[in-house]
Design an enzyme around this catalytic site. Structure first.
Site, PDB file in Angstrom:
ATOM      1  N   SER A 168       0.836  -1.193   0.000  1.00 44.13           N
ATOM      2  CA  SER A 168       0.000   0.000   0.000  1.00 44.13           C
ATOM      3  C   SER A 168       0.881   1.257   0.000  1.00 44.13           C
ATOM      4  CB  SER A 168      -0.873  -0.035   1.249  1.00 44.13           C
ATOM      5  OG  SER A 168      -1.704   1.075   1.229  1.00 44.13           O
ATOM      6  N   GLY A 169       0.603   2.157  -0.890  1.00 39.78           N
ATOM      7  CA  GLY A 169       1.349   3.410  -0.965  1.00 39.78           C
ATOM      8  C   GLY A 169       2.577   3.333  -1.843  1.00 39.78           C
TER       9      GLY A 169
ATOM     10  N   THR B 279      -1.623   2.505  -7.938  1.00 31.92           N
ATOM     11  CA  THR B 279      -2.732   3.208  -8.573  1.00 31.92           C
ATOM     12  C   THR B 279      -2.205   4.318  -9.479  1.00 31.92           C
ATOM     13  OG1 THR B 279      -4.061   2.666  -6.676  1.00 31.92           O
ATOM     14  CG2 THR B 279      -4.890   4.401  -8.081  1.00 31.92           C
TER      15      THR B 279
ATOM     16  N   ASN C 243      -1.045   5.464   3.165  1.00 34.96           N
ATOM     17  CA  ASN C 243      -1.284   6.155   1.909  1.00 34.96           C
ATOM     18  C   ASN C 243      -2.517   7.032   2.077  1.00 34.96           C
ATOM     19  OD1 ASN C 243      -1.827   6.908  -0.699  1.00 34.96           O
ATOM     20  ND2 ASN C 243      -1.800   4.838  -1.555  1.00 34.96           N
TER      21      ASN C 243
ATOM     22  N   SER D 193      -5.453   5.551  -0.367  1.00 41.45           N
ATOM     23  CA  SER D 193      -5.232   4.119  -0.497  1.00 41.45           C
ATOM     24  C   SER D 193      -6.465   3.435  -1.086  1.00 41.45           C
ATOM     25  CB  SER D 193      -4.938   3.565   0.903  1.00 41.45           C
ATOM     26  OG  SER D 193      -4.809   2.183   0.824  1.00 41.45           O
ATOM     27  N   SER D 194      -6.234   2.611  -2.112  1.00 38.48           N
ATOM     28  CA  SER D 194      -7.373   1.896  -2.703  1.00 38.48           C
ATOM     29  C   SER D 194      -7.748   0.775  -1.751  1.00 38.48           C
ATOM     30  CB  SER D 194      -6.994   1.283  -4.048  1.00 38.48           C
ATOM     31  OG  SER D 194      -6.074   2.090  -4.716  1.00 38.48           O
TER      32      SER D 194
ATOM     33  N   GLY E  73      -1.172  -5.060  -2.483  1.00 37.88           N
ATOM     34  CA  GLY E  73       0.071  -5.819  -2.354  1.00 37.88           C
ATOM     35  C   GLY E  73       0.087  -6.569  -1.031  1.00 37.88           C
TER      36      GLY E  73
ATOM     37  N   GLU F 258       0.583  -7.503   2.620  1.00 35.43           N
ATOM     38  CA  GLU F 258       0.473  -6.590   3.767  1.00 35.43           C
ATOM     39  C   GLU F 258       0.857  -7.303   5.056  1.00 35.43           C
ATOM     40  OE1 GLU F 258      -3.050  -3.374   2.684  1.00 35.43           O
ATOM     41  OE2 GLU F 258      -3.434  -4.885   4.197  1.00 35.43           O
TER      42      GLU F 258
HETATM   43  N1  LIG Z   1       5.022   8.128 -10.133  1.00 39.42           N
HETATM   44  C1  LIG Z   1       4.700   8.908  -9.119  1.00 39.42           C
HETATM   45  N2  LIG Z   1       5.007  10.216  -9.155  1.00 39.42           N
HETATM   46  C2  LIG Z   1       4.674  11.025  -8.135  1.00 39.42           C
HETATM   47  N3  LIG Z   1       4.061  10.615  -7.018  1.00 39.42           N
HETATM   48  C3  LIG Z   1       3.730   9.319  -6.915  1.00 39.42           C
HETATM   49  C4  LIG Z   1       4.019   8.386  -7.965  1.00 39.42           C
HETATM   50  N4  LIG Z   1       3.573   7.188  -7.583  1.00 39.42           N
HETATM   51  C5  LIG Z   1       3.022   7.360  -6.351  1.00 39.42           C
HETATM   52  N5  LIG Z   1       3.106   8.626  -5.940  1.00 39.42           N
HETATM   53  C6  LIG Z   1       2.621   9.201  -4.674  1.00 39.42           C
HETATM   54  O1  LIG Z   1       2.381   8.144  -3.785  1.00 39.42           O
HETATM   55  C7  LIG Z   1       1.025   8.143  -3.341  1.00 39.42           C
HETATM   56  C8  LIG Z   1       0.514   6.735  -3.215  1.00 39.42           C
HETATM   57  O2  LIG Z   1       0.453   6.130  -4.466  1.00 39.42           O
HETATM   58  P1  LIG Z   1      -0.686   5.100  -4.863  1.00 39.42           P
HETATM   59  O3  LIG Z   1      -0.537   4.831  -6.298  1.00 39.42           O
HETATM   60  O4  LIG Z   1      -1.988   5.562  -4.391  1.00 39.42           O
HETATM   61  O5  LIG Z   1      -0.272   3.832  -4.035  1.00 39.42           O
HETATM   62  P2  LIG Z   1      -0.914   2.397  -4.012  1.00 39.42           P
HETATM   63  O6  LIG Z   1      -2.011   2.369  -5.035  1.00 39.42           O
HETATM   64  O7  LIG Z   1       0.193   1.474  -4.340  1.00 39.42           O
HETATM   65  O8  LIG Z   1      -1.398   2.192  -2.647  1.00 39.42           O
HETATM   66  C9  LIG Z   1       0.265   8.943  -4.372  1.00 39.42           C
HETATM   67  O9  LIG Z   1      -0.843   9.565  -3.824  1.00 39.42           O
HETATM   68  C10 LIG Z   1       1.319   9.944  -4.836  1.00 39.42           C
HETATM   69  O10 LIG Z   1       1.365  11.023  -3.952  1.00 39.42           O
HETATM   70 MG   LIG Z   2      -3.992   2.102  -4.806  1.00 40.40          MG
END
Ligand SMILES: Nc1ncnc2c1ncn2[C@@H]1O[C@H](COP(=O)(O)OP(=O)(O)O)[C@@H](O)[C@H]1O
Ligand SMILES: [Mg+2]
Length: 1032
Positions: free
Chosen positions: A107-108, A112, A157, A160-161, A387, A389
């Protein structure tokens, strides 16, 4: 890869396959760290993309960047998510094979965000068809809506989804995105009613409260001023977060609803459901002195019932009592305070969870118009799923999530190994067995029928009696004790026993050990909603609830699948989907827990590298050869290193590569040549080659300079040659045109001189030209209407043809005219044509009659005596006032002449004076002058008749024409020059003499004749349209 080979000391290798010490986790992490410090967040392991969350906006996602990666091979340019997206897209376009991109990480870690970047790439770079613009928008806009309802702030996050998502993007045969479809997995429903400290509920609640307009909130019974009053929002004690703007998100979500195709009512219904969950959370219970549970709050339940359209009292009852159906009998029993609270929470979770699924289906409806029908299309699936956890306290949710990752890892290993093996086979290189850890044993431990943890959990949930979480744990110990990947406090010994709590079981996942606390497992797996609550919801008038709670559920005797089994089944389906596609992988890594840019925490990263199976992956890929490249690409890059291959190798590519590596002194064990690729076993070999290339570059420069001069000279002389050749071509073309022009002029002159001669080779060109121009002139000047008499003057040789053409043209126009005329006008014209046939050129006053229209009758019904009308009936076709002259004394008497269906009637007021049947009418006589006399001849022997009738009428042409037509006597109209004889009874004859005189007179002459003197009239010319038509 090649693009970064020279910079490898500073920024590490772009592909982990080139790591010298590929088995060393430290070297792996060091390479990641080095690159991360330089903001290089992407690195490959072969075709797998490893991405480290930068926690800052990088300038690498612009349209220009997207363009740079379009159609470019992985290794030609630095690693990027766009390269991977483009690679899958190209495979879809060229091979028409479905693809999928699997994004994983904790997560984070940026999953996404990665999936959004991929989607962005497709919606920006793929070609558009007229109707695909809106599909792009809908694909993009589905994300904010799902994020509002399915994402929340967690400790890890801020966005977080809390659900798994698999999205197919569908492309047509031209590569334009034309649709999509989303599958959702296991929403974390427990968040609706409970949040850990520092976390929030789903975004939509805060967005609605913060930004919904006043009137809307009033309708929903919500109060913006004090969000703290909603019990379901205060558990985490974290109403606001600096990185989240609920206001902006609300705007985005509202717009997205419109784009996706929600109408206002649907949005309102949806928000009613959201609001009702908040009100449900505020519903409180108490116990009275008899221990009975009752509601202590009134308003919330009132709102819920209003918003969902359910009966309030019915709902209150269902929240405090439960209904059990046993042996066909219904029994109602009170709930304890604790049970009532959990029934309320279960209802809130069910409402929200089902609404989320409804939302996904609704979005799908707007995306998948062609999804199931389009045959010539391919898809790219994007999997953004939770992922692995590991928390301090792991529960049922983590168990499901980690099981899901275990399955994905299995798929990953299987598919990577498979593709490796396939490539070796295709290249004809012997496959070397690779040692790897197969996690099937752990998947089986969880999912195996009758034996696995899920089966045992289900068994315990279904078992009557005193089943509880602890009995579940005991059963696990009973059945799974001794399994290499399963431990509990009781089963373990020594050190491990201390690390596992008494209410925990530990699974040794491929990614590491996780202790799961069994508390709540049974409840969460049962996911029960009391029957009477379901009944209440089935009666809801809210459109969404109606779809979410259907009465079949009440009548269905089967027990619904448990949560874990449902998840297991949906995962099995997902595996099938993924197996049917060509996979690509994005492995996301989170560099620190503080969401800070530039901070790389090694311990944290090491943990993730381990559980993402990256080392395993690298080992599998490196087991054989570190580097492989097509002969062409290899030769192109390294050909300066061998005189035989520089500047160009002319023979077979494989021979060129072979010559090159021999010259470079590669040892036999260092490389192998496949059918189209060279395989290099050790990165060191490649690096040495690369270093040699670096050394060679300056001399390549010298040689290149010389080459440039030579090329310049060569180009200059080529340019001159092309110029002169082109000038020649142009000159020849001009001369040819001039020659043709002279020939034409000569032909025309010769033809003109001989234009009146019979056609011969010398004048045929001219005559053809004249004919052509005349025909073109006619074409441009055709008469516009039947009355248009203009016609171009023909050249002498075409006079006859011109007459024919003119006639044809007029006939055509007349036909056209006739086809278009109305029935009344046609009738008028037909009568006029008859009149013209009889009178034209015969009678002096005919021309004046032409422009006057013939009327239906000159006598209105009322002008004819009633008695006459009664006698004659309705047979009267035409009537006109006439003057009748006595046959003897020629006295003039006013009469009415009526033309009936079968005969002519002469009427004097109420008396019918005479009737002549058409059959007995011998003929009609008129003079050639301009008088109005006409005589009706009857057979002299006819005893019914008193003799011929001498009549005079102001509308003689009209009356005689009509009579002639009706009596079918068109050919029996006589026009006499001077006098007309007529029969008087008993064989006697009378005569009327017609003469011209100075004044109009009708007198009886001495010789007993009737003299009709007419004034001389000049002929009037036809004066109108009708005249012209008749005179044609
Ligand atoms: N490629 C990227 N560029 C800039 N910031 C990113 C990038 N990937 C992730 N982040 C930052 O990390 C945070 C969490 O990413 P996210 O995709 O929501 O994580 P996950 O889906 O894996 O839990 C986002 O809100 C953003 O602020
Ligand atoms: Mg996500």
């Amino acid at each position: 890869m090649e693009s970064g080979l020279s910079a490898r000391d500073r920024v590490g290798v772009q592909d982990f396959l080139l790591l010298d010490n590929y088995t060393s986790e430290a070297a792996f992490i060091e390479n990641l760290r080095r690159r991360y410090k330089e903001n290089l967040i992407y690195t490959y392991i072969g075709s797998v993309l490893v991405s480290v969350n930068p926690y800052r906006e990088l300038e690498i996602y612009s349209k220009q960047h997207m363009e740079r990666y379009r159609g470019v091979n992985f290794y030609e340019i630095s690693p990027h998510i766009y390269a991977l997206a483009d690679n899958s897209y190209r495979a879809v376009r060229t091979e028409r094979k479905d693809q999928c991109i699997l994004i994983s990480g904790e997560s984070g870690a940026g999953k996404t965000e990665a999936s959004k970047k991929v989607l962005q790439y497709y919606t920006t770079m793929c070609p558009t068809r007229n109707n695909t613009q809106s599909i792009r928008e809908r694909l993009l806009q589905s994300t904010p809506v799902l994020e509002a309802f399915g994402n929340a702030k967690t400790l890890r996050n801020d966005n977080s989804s809390r659900f798994g998502k698999y999205m197919d993007v569908q492309f047509d045969y031209k590569g334009a995105p034309i649709g999509g479809h989303i599958l959702n997995y296991l929403l974390e429903k427990s968040r609706v009613v409970h949040q850990n400290h520092g976390e929030r509920n789903f975004h939509i609640f805060y967005q609605l409260l913060e930004s919904g307009d006043g009137a809307l909130l009033k309708r929903l019974g919500l109060d913006r001023t004090n969000p703290q009053q909603y019990h379901y929002l205060v558990k985490g004690n974290c109403p606001r977060v600096s990185s989240i703007s609920d206001k902006n998100s609300w705007k985005v979500v509202s717009k997205a609803f419109t784009v996706i195709g929600f109408n206002e009512e649907e949005v309102e219904e949806l928000l009613k459901v959201v609001a009702s969950v908040l009100h449900l959370g505020n519903t409180q219970f108490g116990e009275d002195e008899y221990g009975e549970t009752h509601l202590t709050t009134e308003m919330p339940i009132k709102y819920v019932s209003e918003l969902l359209g359910v009966e309030g009292s019915y709902l209150s009852e269902a929240l405090t009592h439960k209904k059990i159906v046993a042996k066909g009998e219904e029994m109602i029993g009170p709930l304890s305070l604790e049970q009532a609270v959990s029934a309320r929470d279960a209802l809130a979770k069910a409402i929200y969870g089902r609404t989320f699924t409804w939302l996904v289906q609704k979005i799908n409806q707007s995306l998948d118009e062609v999804y199931y029908t389009s045959k010539c299309s391919s898809v790219i699936g994007l999997l953004d799923i939770y992922g692995f956890e590991v928390f301090q306290n792991n529960s049922f949710e983590q168990f499901c999530i980690n099981y899901c990752n275990e399955k994905l890892q299995q798929l990953f290993i299987e598919l990577t190994l498979k593709s490796e093996q396939e490539e070796y086979e295709a290249e004809g290189i012997g496959w070397e067995t690779v040692e790897y850890f197969n996690n099937k044993i752990i998947c089986d431990l969880v999912e195996e029928k009758f034996k696995g943890i899920i089966a045992i959990l289900d068994e315990e949930c279904l078992r009557p009696g005193d089943a509880c979480d602890l009995t579940f744990l005991e059963k696990l110990e009973d059945r799974l004790g001794g399994h290499a990947h399963f431990v509990t406090h009781k089963l373990a010994n020594g050190k491990i026993r201390k690390a596992v709590g008494r209410e925990e079981f530990r699974l040794l996942h491929y990614a590491g050990e996780v202790n799961y606390n069994i508390n709540g497992f049974l409840d969460k797996n049962n996911d029960l909603l009391y029957r009477n609550l379901k009944e209440v919801m089935c009666q809801s008038s809210n459109q969404i609830m109606k779809e979410c709670f259907q009465t079949d559920e009440l009548t269905d005797q089967r027990r619904p699948e448990t949560a874990a089994t449902q998840f297991k089944l949906s995962l099995a389906k997902l595996m099938d989907i993924l197996m049917s596609k060509q996979p690509s992988y994005i492995r996301c890594i989170k560099p620190n827990d503080a969401k800070q840019p530039g901070r790389f925490e090694e311990v944290l990263v090491r943990h993730q590298v381990k559980y993402l199976g990256l080392m395993e992956n690298l080992r599998v890929r490196r087991a054989g050869f570190a580097y492989r490249r097509s002969f062409e690409a290899f030769l192109q890059r390294y050909k300066p290193l061998c005189p035989d291959t520089w500047p160009n190798w002319q023979g077979k590519l494989s021979d060129g590569v072979s010559t090159l590596v021999k010259h470079l002194d590669y040892k036999a064990e260092e490389y192998k040549l496949g059918r189209s690729k060279i395989f290099i076993r050790f990165p060191k070999t490649l690096f040495l080659t690369e270093d040699a290339l670096e050394l060679k570059k300056p001399t390549i420069g010298e040689r290149e300079k010389r080459c440039v001069i030579l090329i310049h000279d060569y180009i200059t002389s080529s340019v001159i040659m092309i110029q002169s050749w082109w000038r020649g071509v142009k000159g020849r073309r001009r001369a040819k045109r001039r020659r043709q022009a002279a020939d034409t002029i000569r032909n025309l002159i010769k033809g003109f001189i001989l234009r009146n001669e019979p056609r011969c080779p010398d004048n045929e060109y001219f005559l053809d030209h004249v004919r052509f121009s005349f025909l073109m002139t006619i074409k441009r000047n055709l008469p516009k209407s039947v009355l248009d008499r203009t016609w171009p003057r023909p050249p002498p040789s075409l006079t006859e043809a011109s007459v024919h053409l003119h006639r044809l043209c007029i006939r055509n126009l007349v036909n056209d005219y006739c086809r278009k005329i109305q029935p009344e006008w046609r009738n008028q014209l037909e009568q006029k044509v008859v009149a013209s046939g009889i009178f034209r050129g015969q009678k002096d006053n005919y021309p004046q009659s032409v422009p006057r229209l013939f009327v239906g009758t000159r006598l209105e019904n009322e002008e004819i005596n009633l008695k006459v009308r009664q006698t004659l009936g309705t047979d009267n076709k035409y009537g006109v006032v006439v003057t009748k002259y006595d046959r003897h004394g020629f006295r003039a008497r006013p009469r009415q002449l009526l033309l009936m269906g079968s005969g002519v009637i002469l009427v004097q007021e109420s008396k019918i004076k005479q009737r002549i049947d058409y059959s007995s009418l011998l003929g009609i006589s008129v003079s050639s002058l301009s008088d109005g006399f006409f005589i009706l001849h009857v057979p002299p022997a006819d005893s019914k008749q008193k003799g011929d009738l001498v009549l005079q009428c102001d509308h003689v042409i009209e009356a005689v024409t009509k009579l002639a037509v009706m009596a079918d006597k068109i050919h029996s109209v006589n026009i006499s020059q001077d006098s007309i004889k007529f029969a008087i009874a008993r064989g006697k004859e009378g005569v009327i003499d017609f003469t011209y005189g100075a004044e109009l007179r009708v007198v009886k002459t001495k010789n007993g004749h009737l003299a009709v003197v007419r004034i001389i009239q000049s002929h009037t010319k036809p004066i109108n349209h009708l005249d012209k038509i008749l005179s044609l």
